[in-house]
Design a protein around this motif. Structure first.
Motif, PDB file in Angstrom:
ATOM      1  N   SER A  69      -0.222  18.580  -9.202  1.00 39.15           N
ATOM      2  CA  SER A  69      -1.528  19.047  -9.676  1.00 39.15           C
ATOM      3  C   SER A  69      -1.419  20.275 -10.562  1.00 39.15           C
ATOM      4  CB  SER A  69      -2.443  19.343  -8.482  1.00 39.15           C
ATOM      5  OG  SER A  69      -1.818  20.193  -7.547  1.00 39.15           O
ATOM      6  N   GLY A  70      -0.216  20.657 -10.939  1.00 39.55           N
ATOM      7  CA  GLY A  70      -0.023  21.809 -11.818  1.00 39.55           C
ATOM      8  C   GLY A  70       1.458  22.081 -12.017  1.00 39.55           C
ATOM      9  N   MET A  71       1.782  22.780 -13.085  1.00 40.88           N
ATOM     10  CA  MET A  71       3.177  23.117 -13.370  1.00 40.88           C
ATOM     11  C   MET A  71       3.490  24.496 -12.812  1.00 40.88           C
ATOM     12  SD  MET A  71       3.828  21.533 -17.195  1.00 40.88           S
ATOM     13  CE  MET A  71       2.660  22.592 -18.034  1.00 40.88           C
ATOM     14  N   VAL A  72       4.574  24.586 -12.052  1.00 48.75           N
ATOM     15  CA  VAL A  72       4.983  25.855 -11.440  1.00 48.75           C
ATOM     16  C   VAL A  72       5.674  26.702 -12.494  1.00 48.75           C
ATOM     17  CG1 VAL A  72       6.353  26.952  -9.641  1.00 48.75           C
ATOM     18  CG2 VAL A  72       5.232  24.756  -9.191  1.00 48.75           C
ATOM     19  N   SER A 141       3.485   1.573 -30.898  1.00 49.54           N
ATOM     20  CA  SER A 141       3.163   2.197 -32.195  1.00 49.54           C
ATOM     21  C   SER A 141       2.531   3.582 -32.056  1.00 49.54           C
ATOM     22  CB  SER A 141       2.240   1.272 -33.019  1.00 49.54           C
ATOM     23  OG  SER A 141       2.853   0.024 -33.228  1.00 49.54           O
ATOM     24  N   VAL A 142       2.938   4.343 -31.030  1.00 50.09           N
ATOM     25  CA  VAL A 142       2.463   5.715 -30.861  1.00 50.09           C
ATOM     26  C   VAL A 142       3.654   6.608 -30.513  1.00 50.09           C
ATOM     27  CG1 VAL A 142       0.132   5.073 -30.122  1.00 50.09           C
ATOM     28  CG2 VAL A 142       1.940   5.378 -28.410  1.00 50.09           C
ATOM     29  N   MET A 143       3.443   7.922 -30.654  1.00 47.49           N
ATOM     30  CA  MET A 143       4.481   8.876 -30.286  1.00 47.49           C
ATOM     31  C   MET A 143       3.833  10.197 -29.896  1.00 47.49           C
ATOM     32  SD  MET A 143       5.941   9.926 -34.077  1.00 47.49           S
ATOM     33  CE  MET A 143       6.926  11.322 -33.502  1.00 47.49           C
ATOM     34  N   VAL A 144       4.599  11.035 -29.194  1.00 44.00           N
ATOM     35  CA  VAL A 144       4.120  12.363 -28.836  1.00 44.00           C
ATOM     36  C   VAL A 144       4.139  13.257 -30.070  1.00 44.00           C
ATOM     37  CG1 VAL A 144       4.783  12.233 -26.402  1.00 44.00           C
ATOM     38  CG2 VAL A 144       6.459  12.994 -28.112  1.00 44.00           C
ATOM     39  N   ASN A 145       3.478  14.385 -29.966  1.00 42.87           N
ATOM     40  CA  ASN A 145       3.452  15.360 -31.048  1.00 42.87           C
ATOM     41  C   ASN A 145       4.876  15.857 -31.320  1.00 42.87           C
ATOM     42  OD1 ASN A 145       3.156  17.567 -32.734  1.00 42.87           O
ATOM     43  ND2 ASN A 145       1.471  18.474 -31.586  1.00 42.87           N
ATOM     44  N   PRO A 146       5.442  15.613 -32.478  1.00 45.46           N
ATOM     45  CA  PRO A 146       6.826  16.018 -32.743  1.00 45.46           C
ATOM     46  C   PRO A 146       7.013  17.530 -32.775  1.00 45.46           C
ATOM     47  CG  PRO A 146       5.790  15.228 -34.747  1.00 45.46           C
ATOM     48  CD  PRO A 146       4.837  14.915 -33.628  1.00 45.46           C
ATOM     49  N   ASP A 147       5.961  18.280 -33.038  1.00 48.04           N
ATOM     50  CA  ASP A 147       6.064  19.727 -33.077  1.00 48.04           C
ATOM     51  C   ASP A 147       5.903  20.362 -31.703  1.00 48.04           C
ATOM     52  OD1 ASP A 147       6.331  19.754 -35.897  1.00 48.04           O
ATOM     53  OD2 ASP A 147       4.157  19.453 -36.077  1.00 48.04           O
ATOM     54  N   ARG A 148       5.280  19.607 -30.792  1.00 49.24           N
ATOM     55  CA  ARG A 148       5.084  20.122 -29.440  1.00 49.24           C
ATOM     56  C   ARG A 148       5.063  18.954 -28.463  1.00 49.24           C
ATOM     57  NH1 ARG A 148       0.224  24.276 -27.566  1.00 49.24           N
ATOM     58  NH2 ARG A 148       1.142  24.852 -25.555  1.00 49.24           N
ATOM     59  N   PRO A 149       6.197  18.276 -28.319  1.00 52.55           N
ATOM     60  CA  PRO A 149       6.232  17.106 -27.435  1.00 52.55           C
ATOM     61  C   PRO A 149       5.983  17.510 -25.988  1.00 52.55           C
ATOM     62  CG  PRO A 149       8.445  17.714 -28.146  1.00 52.55           C
ATOM     63  CD  PRO A 149       7.505  18.541 -28.948  1.00 52.55           C
ATOM     64  N   LEU A 150       5.042  16.816 -25.333  1.00 54.63           N
ATOM     65  CA  LEU A 150       4.697  17.164 -23.962  1.00 54.63           C
ATOM     66  C   LEU A 150       4.621  15.890 -23.124  1.00 54.63           C
ATOM     67  CD1 LEU A 150       4.038  19.493 -22.068  1.00 54.63           C
ATOM     68  CD2 LEU A 150       1.619  19.209 -22.647  1.00 54.63           C
ATOM     69  N   ILE A 151       5.516  15.809 -22.141  1.00 58.93           N
ATOM     70  CA  ILE A 151       5.552  14.704 -21.194  1.00 58.93           C
ATOM     71  C   ILE A 151       5.452  15.314 -19.807  1.00 58.93           C
ATOM     72  CG2 ILE A 151       6.900  12.768 -20.305  1.00 58.93           C
ATOM     73  CD1 ILE A 151       8.273  12.652 -23.073  1.00 58.93           C
ATOM     74  N   ILE A 152       4.393  14.975 -19.084  1.00 61.37           N
ATOM     75  CA  ILE A 152       4.097  15.612 -17.811  1.00 61.37           C
ATOM     76  C   ILE A 152       4.312  14.627 -16.667  1.00 61.37           C
ATOM     77  CG2 ILE A 152       2.315  16.767 -16.439  1.00 61.37           C
ATOM     78  CD1 ILE A 152       0.977  17.545 -19.086  1.00 61.37           C
ATOM     79  N   TYR A 153       5.024  15.093 -15.662  1.00 60.00           N
ATOM     80  CA  TYR A 153       5.272  14.342 -14.442  1.00 60.00           C
ATOM     81  C   TYR A 153       3.990  14.384 -13.606  1.00 60.00           C
ATOM     82  CZ  TYR A 153       8.367  13.034 -10.470  1.00 60.00           C
ATOM     83  OH  TYR A 153       8.998  12.408  -9.426  1.00 60.00           O
ATOM     84  N   GLU A 154       3.350  13.226 -13.365  1.00 60.01           N
ATOM     85  CA  GLU A 154       2.053  13.207 -12.681  1.00 60.01           C
ATOM     86  C   GLU A 154       2.151  12.852 -11.199  1.00 60.01           C
ATOM     87  OE1 GLU A 154      -0.936  10.277 -13.957  1.00 60.01           O
ATOM     88  OE2 GLU A 154      -2.318  11.980 -14.089  1.00 60.01           O
TER      89      GLU A 154
END
Length: 236
Positions: A69-72, A141-154
């Motif tokens: 529920s949040g990033m430490v 046909s999509v991708m994360v923001n190349p300048d600020r890639p953000l992949i969050i463990y949910e």
């Protein structure tokens, strides 16, 4: 792997330093996400480390669900409740809950088994980028923001048929990718094996933010940078 190397207990509170979090990500999980660099402005503790600490502290149950529920971030001390029930939360010194856990079934506190399972899980998890996620993004046909890639463990779930396990291994069994505007929900399904026998299953769910049309050249630069960081670390 000795999990005690990646945290400190101070006044009954658990604390993970930037260095400890970064060492776990790179040395154990093979995870070179810049969020886990010691000098990152958006630094956070790897979710896989929190997963390992929960198993180390409370044991391994046959059925477990972890919801992040949040990033430490830096400077946060964590409270692990002493009398954990079937549902409980790991909270921070700021009063915020960071991880919710549900568990049921038989339980084991076998440290050797827990260590091997954590190692098997983080090896599977660390393989997700770029080898699983990038082909998924390309296929949709999509991708994360190349300048600020953000992949969050949910969240993740684990279901075991038995606990007398000696040599756990995780294998990818399926993927799904649901897109809602600029958000992508990715699920990685896996089976658990022990000496060749299927003894369980689970899922890992992640959120990809800032989605935009796939650009092969820019995506390749992200991958090349990631692999170069990995290469530099292993060569030092």
């Amino acid at each position: 792997m000795i999990l005690e190397n990646y945290y400190k207990i101070e006044n009954n509170k658990l604390r993970i330093s930037r260095q400890q979090a970064s060492d776990f990500a790179k040395q154990i999980a093979n995870d070179f996400n810049p969020l886990h660099d010691t000098d990152s402005k958006r630094f956070c503790v790897p979710g896989d480390l929190l997963f390992g600490l929960v198993l180390n502290h409370y044991g391994l149950s046959q059925n477990m669900r972890f919801v992040f529920s949040g990033m430490v971030g830096d400077g946060i001390t964590l409270h692990f409740p002493g009398n954990a029930a079937e549902k409980f939360a790991i909270s921070g010194s700021n009063g915020k809950d960071y991880l919710h856990i549900e568990r049921s079934g038989d339980i084991t506190h076998d440290k050797t088994l827990i260590q091997r399972l954590v190692e098997a899980y983080v090896a599977f998890s660390g393989h997700a980028f770029p080898y699983v996620l990038v082909p998924l993004m390309e296929a949709h046909s999509v991708m994360v923001n190349p300048d600020r890639p953000l992949i969050i463990y949910e969240n993740m779930e684990l279901h075991l048929d038995r606990l007398d396990i000696t040599n756990p291994e995780l294998k990818l069994s399926g993927t799904s990718f649901k897109i809602n505007r600029k958000r992508g929900d990715v699920q990685l399904a896996f089976t658990l094996h022990d000496n060749g026998e299927v003894i369980g299953k689970g899922t890992k769910n992640m959120v990809l933010s800032g989605l935009r049309p796939y650009d092969a050249e820019r995506m390749q630069r992200i991958v090349d940078d990631y692999l170069q960081r990995q290469k530099q670390f292993t060569s030092t």
